[in-house]
Design an enzyme around this catalytic site. Structure first.
Site, PDB file in Angstrom:
ATOM      1  CB  SER A   1     -94.749  77.671 -24.817  1.00 19.80           C
ATOM      2  OG  SER A   1     -95.379  78.097 -23.619  1.00 19.80           O
TER       3      SER A   1
ATOM      4  CG  HIS B   1     -93.069  69.095 -10.463  1.00 20.48           C
ATOM      5  ND1 HIS B   1     -93.966  68.351  -9.752  1.00 20.48           N
ATOM      6  CD2 HIS B   1     -93.567  69.193 -11.721  1.00 20.48           C
ATOM      7  CE1 HIS B   1     -94.981  68.001 -10.539  1.00 20.48           C
ATOM      8  NE2 HIS B   1     -94.757  68.511 -11.734  1.00 20.48           N
ATOM      9  CG  ASP B   2     -94.459  72.553 -14.226  1.00 16.54           C
ATOM     10  OD1 ASP B   2     -94.843  71.612 -13.504  1.00 16.54           O
ATOM     11  OD2 ASP B   2     -94.643  72.581 -15.461  1.00 16.54           O
TER      12      ASP B   2
ATOM     13  CG  ASN C   1    -100.881  64.509 -11.891  1.00 19.66           C
ATOM     14  OD1 ASN C   1    -100.598  64.661 -10.710  1.00 19.66           O
ATOM     15  ND2 ASN C   1    -100.006  64.645 -12.857  1.00 19.66           N
TER      16      ASN C   1
ATOM     17  N   GLY D   1    -102.517  79.427 -15.875  1.00 23.03           N
ATOM     18  CA  GLY D   1    -103.326  79.948 -16.973  1.00 23.03           C
ATOM     19  C   GLY D   1    -104.813  79.846 -16.725  1.00 23.03           C
TER      20      GLY D   1
ATOM     21  CB  THR E   1    -100.545  71.567 -20.196  1.00 20.55           C
ATOM     22  OG1 THR E   1    -100.064  72.683 -20.940  1.00 20.55           O
ATOM     23  CG2 THR E   1    -100.633  70.357 -21.094  1.00 20.55           C
TER      24      THR E   1
END
Length: 514
Positions: A20, A259-260, A323, A433, A286
């Site tokens: 999103s 970059h988030d 990651n 999140g 995510t």
């Protein structure tokens, strides 16, 4: 008692994720705290091409959501008696758009989850060894890194589009270009492409030359790469078309830590390093990005073999991280259950998972089998069977297996990072999140043997806003923080802490290595 009037400034943070996108209005009060208001949210996700296999992003749909969200941000700011003082964009990494002589894409932007990328890297490493890559770019092996996408671009039948392009723009740089009319590459996101020199913070002419020698179709790549800018650069103002659509004025457009994860690390209230003692971070969404903030990259062969990456951060920092497949796996499980007609409430699922025995099933979530969308509960079950672990028989057991596996991966990654960087980790900050997932945070504290500080949820948006605020002079570098030092990253993080409700979770046992 005389009240001092509040000084209020407003910024719009465009934060685009793989599932999103949204626009957040950041209201900075007295250069001391930030209140965030969501002014736009819109769906995102890979779109399957007519061939039934390749995956793309609907970037134009994202663009419409951005414009609508900015219009609403301006309206909400006006209700507080202020106008926007800046706009900044952050997003996921590695994916890009090829832009022609005008502002248009020459073809849809491809998605990093496209299965066609999976085998490209092996062929590249046969020509340019992985160790040679790592010595320059410092990136862990990921099959979808931009450089591998580009090799597929010129060898997999898409060379015509590549030849028609004038500029390659990563996703946040593409939106920034459409907002401002200026084509740049912000360095924190550019560092995920595999084409950057991690020490010099510039495009690597040596690596670009090696790739062009092996893949002649990439010979024009250097001409497509835009000017690099550091996070915090004001790149221009909203263009006339955007102003007409949003009702906004000539608002500055700032290349934030785009970059988030870089934005989220800015928005993480990490304490200042004390000697060899540092805090680790987990940007949990995510994906889970697990690592340390360092002053210089770690480019050793041991670091490469362990799969650690050196991505660039604000103010000359390096995000030394790995990651880890994130909450994508649990989210895909819930999507599959909903698709089969029996949706599951997340709160109820987590409560049931918390009641399950811990550590029963732990699988390797970094397995490429978990990368693509699909029947994730079946993949978790197959992974458990392959590993000789109990196969989850219920949805609660599946969820507990995913969360136990994530916590174990976090702990393993944090301890490896500390050993490779020669530091000692004293606490873990979970943002994004995942910081709202109390079970995951508790499992992380227990797995690491370290205190976990959870929050803020909106670390990326906060980091985005604060970089903008500093860029336009609302947060001034020659201010001093409580320790009398310059208001650099520490000063920004003081604002984060003052703006957040942080929760500390102590482990059931203390890590004996501390």
């Amino acid at each position: 008692m005389v009240r001092t009037p509040t000084t209020l400034t407003a910024f719009a943070a465009v934060d685009l994720g793989a599932t999103s996108g949204r626009v957040m209005l950041g209201l900075v009060r007295d250069a001391a705290t930030v209140d965030l208001v969501e002014t736009g949210r819109f769906p995102n996700g890979p779109v399957t091409a007519p061939d039934g296999e390749s995956l793309h992003w609907d970037v134009l749909r994202l663009w419409e959501g951005v414009v609508d969200g900015l219009r609403e941000a301006g309206r909400v700011a006006a209700t507080h008696g202020v106008e926007l003082s800046g706009v900044g964009v952050d997003s996921w990494a590695v994916d890009y758009g090829l832009v022609g002589d005008d502002e248009h894409l020459v073809r849809p932007a491809r998605c990093y989850r496209d299965p066609r990328f999976l085998d490209v890297a092996d062929g590249v490493y046969e020509r340019v060894p992985a160790s040679e890559h790592y010595a320059v770019n410092g990136l862990q092996h990921l099959p979808f890194t931009t450089e591998f996408q580009l090799v597929d671009e010129v060898t997999g039948g898409a060379g015509e589009a590549f030849a028609a392009a004038r500029t390659l723009l990563l996703i946040p740089d593409l939106i920034t270009f459409w907002l401002s009319g200026r084509r740049v590459a912000e360095v924190t996101n550019a560092s995920t492409t595999g084409l950057l020199d991690a020490r010099a913070r510039t495009w690597s002419s040596a690596l670009l030359g090696r790739l062009a020698a092996e893949y002649p179709g990439l010979g024009r790549l250097p001409a497509l790469l835009p000017e690099l800018v550091e996070a915090g650069t004001v790149v221009g103002e909203l263009g006339p078309w955007v102003r007409a659509r949003t009702g906004l004025g000539p608002v500055p457009v700032v290349a934030v830590a785009s970059h988030d994860t870089a934005a989220a690390v800015v928005g993480t209230p990490l304490p200042a390093r004390q000697g060899d003692e540092v805090a680790a971070y987990v940007s949990s969404g995510t994906w889970s990005l697990v690592g340390l903030e360092l002053d210089a990259p770690v480019l050793t062969e041991a670091s490469r073999a362990a799969g650690f990456t050196n991505e660039l951060g604000l103010d000359g920092t390096v995000r030394y991280l790995h990651n880890v497949m994130g909450l994508w796996v649990l989210d895909e499980c819930r999507r599959e259950w909903a698709r089969t007609g029996d949706p599951v409430d997340l709160g109820e699922l987590l409560a049931a998972a918390a009641a399950e025995p811990g550590g029963r099933t732990v699988v390797d979530l970094d397995d490429p089998a978990f990368l693509a969308p699909g029947d994730m509960p079946r993949r978790v079950a197959h992974a458990a069977a392959r590993a000789g672990q109990p196969v989850p028989a219920t949805r609660a057991q599946t969820a507990r297996a995913v969360l136990d596996s994530l916590a174990a991966a976090y702990a393993r990654t944090i301890h490896q990072a500390a050993a490779l960087a020669g530091v000692r980790v004293t606490q873990v900050h979970v943002v994004g999140g995942g910081s709202r997932n109390a079970l995951l945070c508790r499992l992380t504290a227990d797995a690491t043997g370290l205190p976990v500080v959870a929050g803020p949820v909106e670390a990326a948006a906060l980091g985005n806003v604060l970089v903008q605020a500093r860029a336009v002079g609302v947060l001034v570098d020659d201010d001093v923080d409580d320790d009398g030092g310059p208001r650099g990253l520490g000063g920004l993080r003081d604002v984060v802490a003052a703006s957040s409700d942080l929760v500390r979770i102590d482990p059931a046992r203390i890590d004996p290595a501390r």
